[in-house]
Design an enzyme around this catalytic site. Structure first.
Site, PDB file in Angstrom:
ATOM      1  CE  LYS A  79     -30.729   0.763  70.379  1.00  0.00           C
ATOM      2  NZ  LYS A  79     -31.074   0.929  71.786  1.00  0.00           N
ATOM      3  CE1 TYR A 134     -52.319  -6.290  43.323  1.00  0.00           C
ATOM      4  CE2 TYR A 134     -50.819  -5.009  44.689  1.00  0.00           C
ATOM      5  CZ  TYR A 134     -51.066  -6.093  43.865  1.00  0.00           C
ATOM      6  OH  TYR A 134     -50.057  -6.960  43.584  1.00  0.00           O
TER       7      TYR A 134
HETATM    8  C1  LIG Z   1     -30.646   2.221  72.266  1.00  0.00           C
HETATM    9  C2  LIG Z   1     -29.975   2.443  73.540  1.00  0.00           C
HETATM   10  C3  LIG Z   1     -29.289   3.650  73.763  1.00  0.00           C
HETATM   11  C4  LIG Z   1     -29.286   4.805  72.779  1.00  0.00           C
HETATM   12  O1  LIG Z   1     -30.535   5.426  72.724  1.00  0.00           O
HETATM   13  P1  LIG Z   1     -30.760   6.764  71.856  1.00  0.00           P
HETATM   14  O2  LIG Z   1     -32.081   7.250  72.311  1.00  0.00           O
HETATM   15  O3  LIG Z   1     -30.807   6.338  70.433  1.00  0.00           O
HETATM   16  O4  LIG Z   1     -29.641   7.677  72.132  1.00  0.00           O
HETATM   17  C5  LIG Z   1     -28.592   3.774  74.961  1.00  0.00           C
HETATM   18  N1  LIG Z   1     -28.586   2.774  75.864  1.00  0.00           N
HETATM   19  C6  LIG Z   1     -29.236   1.604  75.685  1.00  0.00           C
HETATM   20  C7  LIG Z   1     -29.178   0.547  76.733  1.00  0.00           C
HETATM   21  C8  LIG Z   1     -29.954   1.413  74.521  1.00  0.00           C
HETATM   22  O5  LIG Z   1     -30.618   0.264  74.336  1.00  0.00           O
END
Ligand SMILES: *Cc1c(COP(=O)(O)O)cnc(C)c1O
Length: 382
Positions: free
Chosen positions: A38, A276
């Site tokens: 993601k 700036y």
């Molecule tokens: C993002 C996410 C993970 C992975 O998390 P990490 O800490 O990056 O390993 C696993 N499960 C769900 C539902 C997530 O949203």
């Protein structure tokens, strides 16, 4: 795709392979690894990461949205499962069903929407039942399970229960220990209830990166691994927990580097302000260089007058405010020329700036910093 070439993100293939060895050592051969990609693969780029991950044997991917699922699907080099953990956009519903994309269901209305499409296509939907166990984000409450079971029963030929899952509310910190233990008990209760009602999933899964370090007994059938595959720890505490349990075995290696180059060099007289406003005053005669990267690409404005970068193996200071597309560095005491490489994240000679150092300076989590890296920056595998 139009890319912005004022900087480049390098993805280190060897580091990725190293991190997979690390993860495999930790979870063993029997547990399925779902690679979480993601947030544009945590800023690394879904398109670039999927083929690399598949080369290492990954055949299960987790994304947040149907939008990301489509990009992942187009990037596959061989068959793999894609699982949406969050949102399916209305316009993607038929594509999801058509392509057997798996997805979390967390309420009745969501299930029914997808079920209508399944009927239309006379195709099965492949669902993971997400249980609400205490995070209070989304998932089925205990008292909604009976209704869910009835719908699944009535539509047996259209619903494949691929998994039952939940997500821990902060496995990276022992401050949450009690809460997570309660979540684990609640999860066990939920799967027991579903089992009695005749619903058994192919895969039970609860753990993220921090989970496999802190609660390995809850790896179950599958783990959803994000941050550590990219070579970063979920938190300092996770790293310490690992080191204590495993006595400093393998370490993670950061996959991502971010580099740009110097586009201009000029001299500034003592007493002049730089950039700036008046946030930086040259107290002596100085030589400064400009770098074509700014907050618009993910180089946080909070790094104004505090950030560090590497040029020719030397650690240099960001001076003045970070602009949308540019920042300035102090090169008074080093040999530089236009075109020299500027390492924003990564190694240069003996020196390195890692993601968490950069994140600490800009008060961002590893996760946050990575996902803010602009999508237009080209990603290249090295
Ligand atoms: C993002 C996410 C993970 C992975 O998390 P990490 O800490 O990056 O390993 C696993 N499960 C769900 C539902 C997530 O949203």
């Amino acid at each position: 795709m139009i890319t912005n070439h004022s900087s480049v993100i390098e993805l280190n293939r060897n580091a990725l392979a190293n991190n997979f060895k690390f993860i495999k050592n930790l979870i063993g051969e029997k547990v399925t690894l779902s690679s979480v990609i993601k947030g544009n693969a945590y800023g690394h780029g879904i398109q670039q990461m999927v083929p690399e991950l598949q080369y290492l044997g990954v055949n299960h991917f987790s994304v947040f949205s149907s939008f990301e699922a489509k990009i992942a699907h187009e990037s596959l080099t061989q068959a793999a499962t894609i699982m949406v953990m969050g949102d399916i956009a209305e316009e993607d519903i038929s594509w999801v069903v058509e392509n057997k994309i798996q997805f979390f269901i967390y309420n009745i209305s969501g299930l029914q929407t997808l079920l209508r499409e399944a009927k239309k296509q006379t195709k099965k939907i492949h669902v993971h039942i997400e249980l609400e166990t205490g995070m209070n984000r989304h998932g089925f409450e205990q008292n909604q399970l009976l209704e869910l079971v009835e719908i699944i029963e009535e539509n047996k030929n259209l619903i494949e229960v691929e998994g039952i899952c939940t997500h821990f509310a902060g496995a990276e910190s022992s401050a949450n220990f009690k809460r997570i233990q309660e979540q684990q008990q609640s999860f066990l209760k939920g799967i027991e209830f579903l089992k009695i009602k005749g619903i058994e999933a192919k895969k039970l899964h609860t753990s993220c990166s921090a989970g496999i370090i802190a609660y390995p007994q809850f790896n179950l059938d599958m783990v959803r691994i994000g941050i550590i595959q990219y070579g970063l720890w979920p938190s300092k505490e996770s790293q310490l927990t690992y080191n204590v349990k495993h006595e400093y075995e393998t370490q993670l290696e950061s996959v991502l580097s971010w580099r740009s180059s110097i586009i201009d060099i000029k001299n500034v007289k003592a007493g002049d302000f730089v950039g700036y406003g008046t946030s930086f005053l040259a107290e002596t005669n100085m030589k400064i260089a400009s770098v074509p990267v700014g907050y618009g690409y993910g180089f946080s404005r909070s790094l104004s007058n505090t950030g560090r970068v590497l040029v020719n193996g030397k650690r240099l200071s960001v001076i003045g405010t970070v602009n949308m597309n540019m920042f300035l560095i102090d090169v008074t005491n080093i040999e530089v020329k236009i075109g020299d490489t500027v390492t924003i994240i990564g190694q240069d000679g003996e020196q390195s700036i890692n993601v968490s150092y950069f994140g600490n300076l800009s008060e961002q989590l590893n996760y946050e910093l990575l996902t803010r890296l602009d999508k237009s920056i080209p990603r290249v595998v090295v």
